[in-house]
Design a protein around this motif. Structure first.
Motif, mmCIF file in Angstrom:
data_model
loop_
_atom_site.group_PDB
_atom_site.id
_atom_site.type_symbol
_atom_site.label_atom_id
_atom_site.label_comp_id
_atom_site.label_asym_id
_atom_site.label_seq_id
_atom_site.Cartn_x
_atom_site.Cartn_y
_atom_site.Cartn_z
ATOM 1 N N PRO A 69 0.801 -1.222 0.000
ATOM 2 C CA PRO A 69 0.000 0.000 0.000
ATOM 3 C C PRO A 69 0.841 1.283 0.000
ATOM 4 N N VAL A 70 1.923 1.305 0.761
ATOM 5 C CA VAL A 70 2.794 2.489 0.775
ATOM 6 C C VAL A 70 3.434 2.681 -0.598
ATOM 7 N N ALA A 71 3.895 1.590 -1.201
ATOM 8 C CA ALA A 71 4.507 1.686 -2.539
ATOM 9 C C ALA A 71 3.497 2.163 -3.574
ATOM 10 N N GLY A 72 2.248 1.720 -3.463
ATOM 11 C CA GLY A 72 1.203 2.195 -4.382
ATOM 12 C C GLY A 72 0.974 3.695 -4.250
ATOM 13 N N ALA A 73 0.978 4.180 -3.012
ATOM 14 C CA ALA A 73 0.810 5.621 -2.784
ATOM 15 C C ALA A 73 2.008 6.401 -3.322
ATOM 16 N N VAL A 74 3.207 5.881 -3.113
ATOM 17 C CA VAL A 74 4.414 6.546 -3.627
ATOM 18 C C VAL A 74 4.389 6.584 -5.153
ATOM 19 N N MET A 76 1.787 6.683 -7.062
ATOM 20 C CA MET A 76 0.839 7.724 -7.482
ATOM 21 C C MET A 76 1.450 9.113 -7.303
ATOM 22 N N ALA A 77 2.214 9.314 -6.254
ATOM 23 C CA ALA A 77 2.873 10.612 -6.046
ATOM 24 C C ALA A 77 3.909 10.881 -7.134
ATOM 25 N N VAL A 83 5.532 13.260 -14.840
ATOM 26 C CA VAL A 83 4.781 13.711 -16.020
ATOM 27 C C VAL A 83 4.963 15.202 -16.272
ATOM 28 N N VAL A 84 4.870 16.017 -15.251
ATOM 29 C CA VAL A 84 4.959 17.478 -15.452
ATOM 30 C C VAL A 84 6.297 17.898 -16.071
ATOM 31 N N PRO A 85 7.436 17.447 -15.540
ATOM 32 C CA PRO A 85 8.697 17.830 -16.197
ATOM 33 C C PRO A 85 8.801 17.321 -17.643
#
Length: 195
Positions: A69-74, A76-77, A83-85
């Motif tokens: 779950p922590v890796a999934g959240a990371v 997504m972050a 993407v933006v850069p």
């Protein structure tokens, strides 16, 4: 390779533009499908999956229940962080179906869908006991990602290469999530015969 093609206006760009012209038919249905990649739609699905997987993993006493779950959240972050850069660096213009502007490569909506629905599937995959339920879960996640991708291209919000680039970039991230310790599904018992 795709980023390089966009940066140098390589031969794939012409093919991408021809494919886009053949596929773009803006309609309400394709717009709704593309909306499934919006942050207010996709991220809550992921959050619910992460919370459920963490709760079930902890209740079952799984070692390192918190890691997927922590890796999934990371992961997504990392979507906006990557993407933006890339959007700023490639400065790719949009299709003729959208207002003039740049910053369309890679597709942020596709990246959000790949990570949100893909990571949700991966963290939930160890929970169902039946193979049929696991297959259904994988199929549902795949259909959601493909629906968003189709909607974005069909509506003309993105070029096909924008979508494929996000599949590649964040598909690799999902492969990493799948390999984490603590993310193994139910083990099949082998029949070893009489002892």
């Amino acid at each position: 390779m795709l980023t390089w093609q966009v940066r140098v206006d390589g031969p794939l760009i012409g093919a991408d533009e021809r494919l886009s012209r053949a596929l773009v038919r803006p309609d309400r249905f394709s717009e709704r499908l593309s909306d499934l990649g919006n942050i207010p739609v996709a991220v809550p699905v992921l959050v619910l999956a992460l919370v459920w997987a963490a709760w079930r993993g902890r209740a079952a006493g799984r070692p390192r229940w918190w890691l997927p779950p922590v890796a999934g959240a990371v992961l997504m972050a990392l979507v906006p962080a990557l993407v933006v850069p890339l959007k700023l660096w490639t400065d790719r213009p949009g299709t003729p179906a959208v207002a003039p502007g740049t910053g369309y490569f890679p597709s942020g909506h596709t990246a959000t869908a790949v990570v949100a629905y893909g990571a949700a599937v991966l963290v939930l995959l160890p929970l169902p006991r039946s193979a049929a339920a696991r297959r259904w879960l994988v199929a549902a996640g795949t259909v959601l990602v493909l629906a968003v991708s189709y909607g974005l291209v069909r509506r003309g919000y993105h070029w096909p290469l924008d979508v494929v680039a996000s599949w590649c970039l964040f598909g690799a991230g999902l492969c990493g999530l799948r390999l984490l310790p603590g993310h193994r599904g139910p083990r099949r018992r082998r029949d070893r015969g009489p002892r």
